[in-house]
Motif scaffolding. Sequence first.
Motif, PDB file in Angstrom:
ATOM      1  N   CYS A  70       3.597  -1.779 -12.175  1.00  0.00           N
ATOM      2  CA  CYS A  70       3.662  -0.913 -13.373  1.00  0.00           C
ATOM      3  C   CYS A  70       2.117  -0.612 -13.736  1.00  0.00           C
ATOM      4  CB  CYS A  70       3.867  -1.937 -14.726  1.00  0.00           C
ATOM      5  SG  CYS A  70       5.623  -2.471 -14.776  1.00  0.00           S
ATOM      6  N   GLU A  71       1.124  -1.254 -13.321  1.00  0.00           N
ATOM      7  CA  GLU A  71      -0.260  -0.946 -13.535  1.00  0.00           C
ATOM      8  C   GLU A  71      -0.273   0.119 -12.753  1.00  0.00           C
ATOM      9  OE1 GLU A  71      -4.579  -2.336 -11.666  1.00  0.00           O
ATOM     10  OE2 GLU A  71      -2.897  -3.996 -12.138  1.00  0.00           O
ATOM     11  N   ASN A  72      -0.009   0.300 -11.463  1.00  0.00           N
ATOM     12  CA  ASN A  72      -0.257   1.524 -10.538  1.00  0.00           C
ATOM     13  C   ASN A  72       0.627   2.861 -11.027  1.00  0.00           C
ATOM     14  OD1 ASN A  72      -1.990   1.205  -8.112  1.00  0.00           O
ATOM     15  ND2 ASN A  72      -0.937  -0.695  -8.457  1.00  0.00           N
ATOM     16  N   LEU A  73       1.809   2.609 -11.363  1.00  0.00           N
ATOM     17  CA  LEU A  73       2.559   3.696 -11.819  1.00  0.00           C
ATOM     18  C   LEU A  73       2.044   4.473 -12.949  1.00  0.00           C
ATOM     19  CD1 LEU A  73       6.242   2.562 -11.187  1.00  0.00           C
ATOM     20  CD2 LEU A  73       5.153   4.244  -9.958  1.00  0.00           C
ATOM     21  N   LEU A  74       1.314   3.415 -14.173  1.00  0.00           N
ATOM     22  CA  LEU A  74       0.794   3.921 -15.147  1.00  0.00           C
ATOM     23  C   LEU A  74      -0.634   4.698 -15.028  1.00  0.00           C
ATOM     24  CD1 LEU A  74       1.308   0.941 -17.669  1.00  0.00           C
ATOM     25  CD2 LEU A  74       2.352   3.328 -17.815  1.00  0.00           C
ATOM     26  N   ARG A  75      -1.229   3.974 -13.960  1.00  0.00           N
ATOM     27  CA  ARG A  75      -2.709   4.792 -13.709  1.00  0.00           C
ATOM     28  C   ARG A  75      -2.598   6.128 -12.870  1.00  0.00           C
ATOM     29  NH1 ARG A  75      -5.405   1.196  -9.059  1.00  0.00           N
ATOM     30  NH2 ARG A  75      -5.807   0.008 -11.107  1.00  0.00           N
ATOM     31  N   TYR A  76      -1.479   6.149 -12.253  1.00  0.00           N
ATOM     32  CA  TYR A  76      -0.983   7.827 -11.537  1.00  0.00           C
ATOM     33  C   TYR A  76      -0.257   8.810 -12.438  1.00  0.00           C
ATOM     34  CZ  TYR A  76      -3.880   6.188  -7.558  1.00  0.00           C
ATOM     35  OH  TYR A  76      -4.917   5.743  -6.865  1.00  0.00           O
ATOM     36  N   GLY A 103      13.246  -3.061 -20.545  1.00  0.00           N
ATOM     37  CA  GLY A 103      11.949  -2.567 -21.215  1.00  0.00           C
ATOM     38  C   GLY A 103      11.097  -1.223 -20.808  1.00  0.00           C
ATOM     39  N   THR A 104      10.156  -1.222 -20.790  1.00  0.00           N
ATOM     40  CA  THR A 104       9.384   0.003 -20.417  1.00  0.00           C
ATOM     41  C   THR A 104       8.105  -0.485 -19.525  1.00  0.00           C
ATOM     42  OG1 THR A 104       7.745  -0.207 -22.348  1.00  0.00           O
ATOM     43  CG2 THR A 104       9.862   1.073 -22.634  1.00  0.00           C
ATOM     44  N   LEU A 105       7.364   0.456 -19.080  1.00  0.00           N
ATOM     45  CA  LEU A 105       6.145   0.164 -18.196  1.00  0.00           C
ATOM     46  C   LEU A 105       5.308  -0.407 -18.895  1.00  0.00           C
ATOM     47  CD1 LEU A 105       5.730   3.432 -16.069  1.00  0.00           C
ATOM     48  CD2 LEU A 105       6.554   0.967 -15.050  1.00  0.00           C
ATOM     49  N   ALA A 106       5.366  -0.488 -20.216  1.00  0.00           N
ATOM     50  CA  ALA A 106       4.246  -1.137 -21.094  1.00  0.00           C
ATOM     51  C   ALA A 106       4.531  -2.433 -21.290  1.00  0.00           C
ATOM     52  CB  ALA A 106       4.026  -0.253 -22.307  1.00  0.00           C
ATOM     53  N   ASP A 107       5.719  -3.015 -21.430  1.00  0.00           N
ATOM     54  CA  ASP A 107       6.052  -4.234 -21.930  1.00  0.00           C
ATOM     55  C   ASP A 107       7.040  -5.060 -21.091  1.00  0.00           C
ATOM     56  OD1 ASP A 107       8.725  -3.345 -22.220  1.00  0.00           O
ATOM     57  OD2 ASP A 107       8.742  -3.009 -24.404  1.00  0.00           O
ATOM     58  N   ILE A 108       7.428  -4.648 -19.828  1.00  0.00           N
ATOM     59  CA  ILE A 108       8.268  -5.243 -18.994  1.00  0.00           C
ATOM     60  C   ILE A 108       7.860  -6.648 -18.409  1.00  0.00           C
ATOM     61  CG2 ILE A 108       8.197  -3.923 -16.859  1.00  0.00           C
ATOM     62  CD1 ILE A 108      11.426  -5.170 -18.126  1.00  0.00           C
ATOM     63  N   SER A 109       6.519  -6.490 -18.000  1.00  0.00           N
ATOM     64  CA  SER A 109       6.050  -7.486 -17.419  1.00  0.00           C
ATOM     65  C   SER A 109       5.892  -9.015 -18.325  1.00  0.00           C
ATOM     66  CB  SER A 109       4.528  -7.407 -17.022  1.00  0.00           C
ATOM     67  OG  SER A 109       4.692  -6.404 -15.765  1.00  0.00           O
ATOM     68  N   ALA A 110       5.549  -8.540 -19.670  1.00  0.00           N
ATOM     69  CA  ALA A 110       5.391  -9.561 -20.422  1.00  0.00           C
ATOM     70  C   ALA A 110       6.940 -10.247 -20.678  1.00  0.00           C
ATOM     71  CB  ALA A 110       5.001  -9.251 -21.971  1.00  0.00           C
ATOM     72  N   LEU A 114       0.927  -0.950  -0.032  1.00  0.00           N
ATOM     73  CA  LEU A 114      -0.091  -0.024  -0.160  1.00  0.00           C
ATOM     74  C   LEU A 114       0.839   1.199   0.060  1.00  0.00           C
ATOM     75  CD1 LEU A 114      -2.706  -1.152   2.742  1.00  0.00           C
ATOM     76  CD2 LEU A 114      -3.076  -0.923   0.069  1.00  0.00           C
ATOM     77  N   LEU A 115       1.139   1.936  -1.072  1.00  0.00           N
ATOM     78  CA  LEU A 115       2.148   3.055  -1.279  1.00  0.00           C
ATOM     79  C   LEU A 115       1.296   4.184  -1.849  1.00  0.00           C
ATOM     80  CD1 LEU A 115       4.721   1.041  -3.179  1.00  0.00           C
ATOM     81  CD2 LEU A 115       4.810   1.573  -0.796  1.00  0.00           C
ATOM     82  N   ASP A 116       2.082   5.359  -1.655  1.00  0.00           N
ATOM     83  CA  ASP A 116       1.634   6.616  -2.416  1.00  0.00           C
ATOM     84  C   ASP A 116       2.012   6.528  -3.991  1.00  0.00           C
ATOM     85  OD1 ASP A 116       0.725   9.131  -3.128  1.00  0.00           O
ATOM     86  OD2 ASP A 116       2.183  10.296  -1.714  1.00  0.00           O
ATOM     87  N   TRP A 117       1.091   5.871  -4.483  1.00  0.00           N
ATOM     88  CA  TRP A 117       1.558   5.642  -5.838  1.00  0.00           C
ATOM     89  C   TRP A 117       1.342   7.035  -6.560  1.00  0.00           C
ATOM     90  CZ3 TRP A 117       3.723   1.386  -7.253  1.00  0.00           C
ATOM     91  CH2 TRP A 117       3.616   0.286  -6.732  1.00  0.00           C
ATOM     92  N   GLU A 118       0.569   7.729  -6.214  1.00  0.00           N
ATOM     93  CA  GLU A 118       0.352   9.098  -6.926  1.00  0.00           C
ATOM     94  C   GLU A 118       1.720   9.799  -6.783  1.00  0.00           C
ATOM     95  OE1 GLU A 118      -2.635  12.984  -7.688  1.00  0.00           O
ATOM     96  OE2 GLU A 118      -2.930  11.490  -6.009  1.00  0.00           O
ATOM     97  N   GLY A 119       2.154  10.019  -5.496  1.00  0.00           N
ATOM     98  CA  GLY A 119       3.355  10.575  -5.063  1.00  0.00           C
ATOM     99  C   GLY A 119       4.658  10.089  -6.070  1.00  0.00           C
ATOM    100  N   LEU A 120       4.622   8.754  -5.641  1.00  0.00           N
ATOM    101  CA  LEU A 120       5.819   8.007  -6.550  1.00  0.00           C
ATOM    102  C   LEU A 120       5.854   8.352  -8.258  1.00  0.00           C
ATOM    103  CD1 LEU A 120       5.711   4.487  -5.107  1.00  0.00           C
ATOM    104  CD2 LEU A 120       7.857   6.170  -4.771  1.00  0.00           C
ATOM    105  N   ALA A 121       4.561   8.281  -8.755  1.00  0.00           N
ATOM    106  CA  ALA A 121       4.574   8.566 -10.231  1.00  0.00           C
ATOM    107  C   ALA A 121       4.918   9.977 -10.628  1.00  0.00           C
ATOM    108  CB  ALA A 121       3.129   8.075 -10.677  1.00  0.00           C
TER     109      ALA A 121
END
Length: 482
Positions: free
Chosen positions: A182-188, A212-219, A156-163
């Motif tokens: 990745c999902e949370n950093l992209l969302r914020y 990679g990037t936030l879009a493709d690193i998980s894959a 449980l992090l301050d994702w908005e603050g991090l992003a």
Amino acid sequence: MKAGKVFLVGAGPGDIGLITVKGLEAIKQAEVILYDRLANPKLLDFAVDDCELIYCGKLPDRHILRQENINDLLVEKALAGKTVVRLKGGDPGVFGRVGEEAAALVQYEIPFEIVPGISSGIAAPLYAGIPVTHREYAESFAVVTAHDKSKEGKPLLDWEGLARSVDTIAFYMGVGNLPFICENLLRYGKPSTTPVILIQWGTFGRQKTLQGTLADISAKVLEEKFSNPAIILVGEVIALREKISWFEKKLLYGRQILLARTSAGPSELARELMDQGADVIEFPKWKKVKLPINLAKVTSYEKIFFASPENVAEFFTTVIESGMDIRKIRADFYGASIKSIKALKERGVIAKLSEEMPESGDLLIVGDDSTLKKEYRNADILITSKKELDFKFVPIFKRMLEEADIDTVVFPSSGSVEPFVEGLRECGISAEELLTNVQVVSMGNQTIDAVMDFGLRSIGMPKKATKEALVEFLAAKQVEDV
């Protein structure tokens, strides 16, 4: 009984050269060491022979010792009057739970010190060619836990603050939660093109990276089956990697070498291989047991020959402890090697190599090499110590093998082959099975013969039996299926 003292020590990220001077001094004086999985086991080589070693390793799916048990052990050993080192990977104050351990010691009024270490979140990126801050790319940096103690383990992090506010983010041990990160950093608000790099086993020779990037690193992680231990770094500063990558350019980067050992002291060959970027596991681990030395006849010899530098130290220590006047020894001194000559010179004695030793005169050999007795048949031998396999390092060696992917075995001498094979047998390991699909390198023709005598196969030898020639040979020889 007066309580002992506890040192809560950061071992650094992996490369043993990155431990602090103070941390190393604590290891050298320890009577008990409780060490983690991510603390490089080679650091335990600096402990005294009778030091008690306790493994506290933790894996994502199981704990060898729970934190409460570790706290209890620290207290128990310290109350028994012991000097205790708690050796933790990286820095003990960065997700190392040092606060809980220190609090347990305070409760029992046990004196302690906390020795900082280099954190993996900074060191691993640097070994991958990435500074975590840079005037043009990143003016802020954050270290973040990638899992927590909740049931799902999702932090449980301050994702908005991090992003929005942090330029470079280092997530610790979070490969399993990478899609969530990745999902949370992209969302914020982080752009999908934001660079991401995973650095596995950072600062070890086995270090691997996946970019990679936030879009493709998980894959990519799923495709490559990338796993912990790894640092996840997010930020534009990763772009610098192409310009200043340095560690991966070392001659032996990526090599994982098993080095057969015959001596109990530190190995210059192992040091050179590690300096060139290789991971090195040394085996067997030996310890020396001192033997009582009778000096009654030592003044009667005309020649004294030292088989090794260690024998020089042991001989003179005994002479000093006995109270003997060194001037009563009137023999000429000789050494088996330049190192032995140097060791004698440091004691104020001018010595010569064995080739210059005359045949006449009563001879005393200081050492335990039976081959010398065959060569000098009329000599007496003074054995200063005996060498034994240090069995407390056997489970450590097995764990190191499990986490490594050995591709090379080096036999530095013909005398290293039999102890290596026998030592493996003591560990319940077949040398033939272990060396399947592994490059076996022998230092010299006699060593190749010894390897073949045990039914093993060598790929060859360097031009000279020197550490420089070995590095050149390994660098020219690509790791491939044997």
